[in-house]
Design a protein around this motif. Sequence first.
Motif, short mmCIF file in Angstrom:
data_model
loop_
_atom_site.label_atom_id
_atom_site.label_comp_id
_atom_site.label_asym_id
_atom_site.label_seq_id
_atom_site.Cartn_x
_atom_site.Cartn_y
_atom_site.Cartn_z
N ARG A 191 0.80 -1.22 0.00
CA ARG A 191 0.00 0.00 0.00
C ARG A 191 0.84 1.28 0.00
O ARG A 191 0.27 2.38 -0.05
N GLY A 192 2.13 1.12 0.07
CA GLY A 192 2.98 2.30 0.01
C GLY A 192 2.92 3.17 1.25
O GLY A 192 3.12 4.39 1.18
N TYR A 193 2.63 2.55 2.40
CA TYR A 193 2.59 3.31 3.65
C TYR A 193 4.00 3.77 4.03
O TYR A 193 5.00 3.15 3.69
N ASP A 194 4.05 4.84 4.78
CA ASP A 194 5.31 5.27 5.38
C ASP A 194 5.68 4.26 6.47
O ASP A 194 4.91 4.03 7.41
N GLU A 195 6.83 3.64 6.34
CA GLU A 195 7.19 2.53 7.23
C GLU A 195 7.30 2.96 8.69
O GLU A 195 6.90 2.21 9.59
N ASP A 196 7.80 4.14 8.95
CA ASP A 196 7.94 4.58 10.34
C ASP A 196 6.58 4.74 11.01
O ASP A 196 6.36 4.30 12.14
N GLU A 197 5.64 5.37 10.30
CA GLU A 197 4.31 5.59 10.87
C GLU A 197 3.50 4.30 10.92
O GLU A 197 2.71 4.08 11.84
N ALA A 198 3.71 3.43 9.89
CA ALA A 198 2.88 2.23 9.79
C ALA A 198 3.24 1.16 10.81
O ALA A 198 2.47 0.23 11.03
N MET A 199 4.38 1.26 11.45
CA MET A 199 4.80 0.23 12.39
C MET A 199 4.12 0.36 13.75
O MET A 199 4.31 -0.46 14.63
N SER A 200 3.30 1.38 13.92
CA SER A 200 2.65 1.58 15.22
C SER A 200 1.38 0.73 15.32
O SER A 200 0.79 0.32 14.33
N SER A 201 0.97 0.51 16.58
CA SER A 201 -0.27 -0.24 16.83
C SER A 201 -1.48 0.52 16.33
O SER A 201 -2.46 -0.07 15.86
N ALA A 202 -1.41 1.86 16.39
CA ALA A 202 -2.53 2.68 15.92
C ALA A 202 -2.75 2.51 14.42
O ALA A 202 -3.90 2.50 13.94
N ALA A 203 -1.67 2.37 13.67
CA ALA A 203 -1.78 2.19 12.22
C ALA A 203 -2.45 0.85 11.91
O ALA A 203 -3.29 0.76 10.99
N ARG A 204 -2.12 -0.19 12.66
CA ARG A 204 -2.74 -1.48 12.44
C ARG A 204 -4.22 -1.46 12.83
O ARG A 204 -5.06 -2.09 12.18
N ARG A 205 -4.55 -0.73 13.91
CA ARG A 205 -5.95 -0.62 14.31
C ARG A 205 -6.76 0.10 13.24
O ARG A 205 -7.89 -0.30 12.93
N LYS A 206 -6.20 1.15 12.67
CA LYS A 206 -6.89 1.88 11.59
C LYS A 206 -7.12 0.96 10.39
O LYS A 206 -8.19 0.98 9.77
N PHE A 207 -6.11 0.15 10.08
CA PHE A 207 -6.23 -0.79 8.97
C PHE A 207 -7.35 -1.79 9.22
O PHE A 207 -8.18 -2.07 8.34
N LEU A 208 -7.40 -2.34 10.44
CA LEU A 208 -8.42 -3.33 10.77
C LEU A 208 -9.82 -2.72 10.72
O LEU A 208 -10.78 -3.36 10.26
N ASN A 209 -9.96 -1.48 11.21
CA ASN A 209 -11.27 -0.83 11.20
C ASN A 209 -11.79 -0.61 9.77
O ASN A 209 -13.00 -0.68 9.52
N GLN A 210 -10.88 -0.33 8.85
CA GLN A 210 -11.28 -0.03 7.48
C GLN A 210 -11.32 -1.28 6.58
O GLN A 210 -11.72 -1.19 5.42
#
Length: 273
Positions: A191-210
Amino acid sequence: MDDSRISKEVAGTPWSDEESAVWRKNISDFFNDDIEEARPLSKKEMRLPRLASLDWMKCLDNALRTQHDVSLPDFKVAAEGDRQLVLGLCMDQDGKNWCPFYFMRHKKGWMVEAMPDHFHRRVNDIDAALIDAGFGFTVMRGHLDNNLRYGPWQTGAYHKELQEVAAQISAGMDTEDPLLLFFWPHIVQDRGYDEDEAMSSAARRKFLNQLPQGEAFAVKGAKSSPSRFMSWNHATGARDKDWHTVCLVISFLAIKRGWAKTSRELLPHAYKA
């Protein structure tokens, strides 16, 4: 009583030479000496007309009439001193195009020239090169991968099941789930996410919600097959950004259904020999 009279009176008796000669004369007079029309058609001649090629010729003739005020018969060989018309065609390599070309060129003797277009010629050359290089199976497996959301086990119901599983994952999976963590680096790359930002738990939660509303499960996507030009390219490009997202959902389903007992069974490529 002669033999000819006997053969006439007894049904099933072979004809005499005299009877055969009389019949040949009578049937010849009946068809006005044109026996060719009365002969049985050969298997080749009994074939159905090539309707697709006939439709193609009708469309071509109609286009010539409406745009240039000429028709296909106008391309016959002109008499000496008359203007000669030559029809030039650029076509893909579909048989229904080339069949009428050979018919017009060789059967009718019209002045027609044709050449394959570079795009389709290039595609066919690429396919042939991939097969010669030993990648034919890889391409066929790619068609299967592209069409996963169309089945193959339950046809349209399989996509519906993936949507339901995506909703289950969204509602219950933890952001630290081992399956999600296994696929997460690949999802980030897809998906071309920014790796630094995407490694957080919040990024994974956002992914799961969507996840249930994502494009990966909203539509089945493009379908590919060997008979469709460039369909592999289009379908692969469309599913690349969601490929590991779909793999996550399929893996979850496989584990729930018991299709795979261990991670080595489900993901053998992730383990070194």
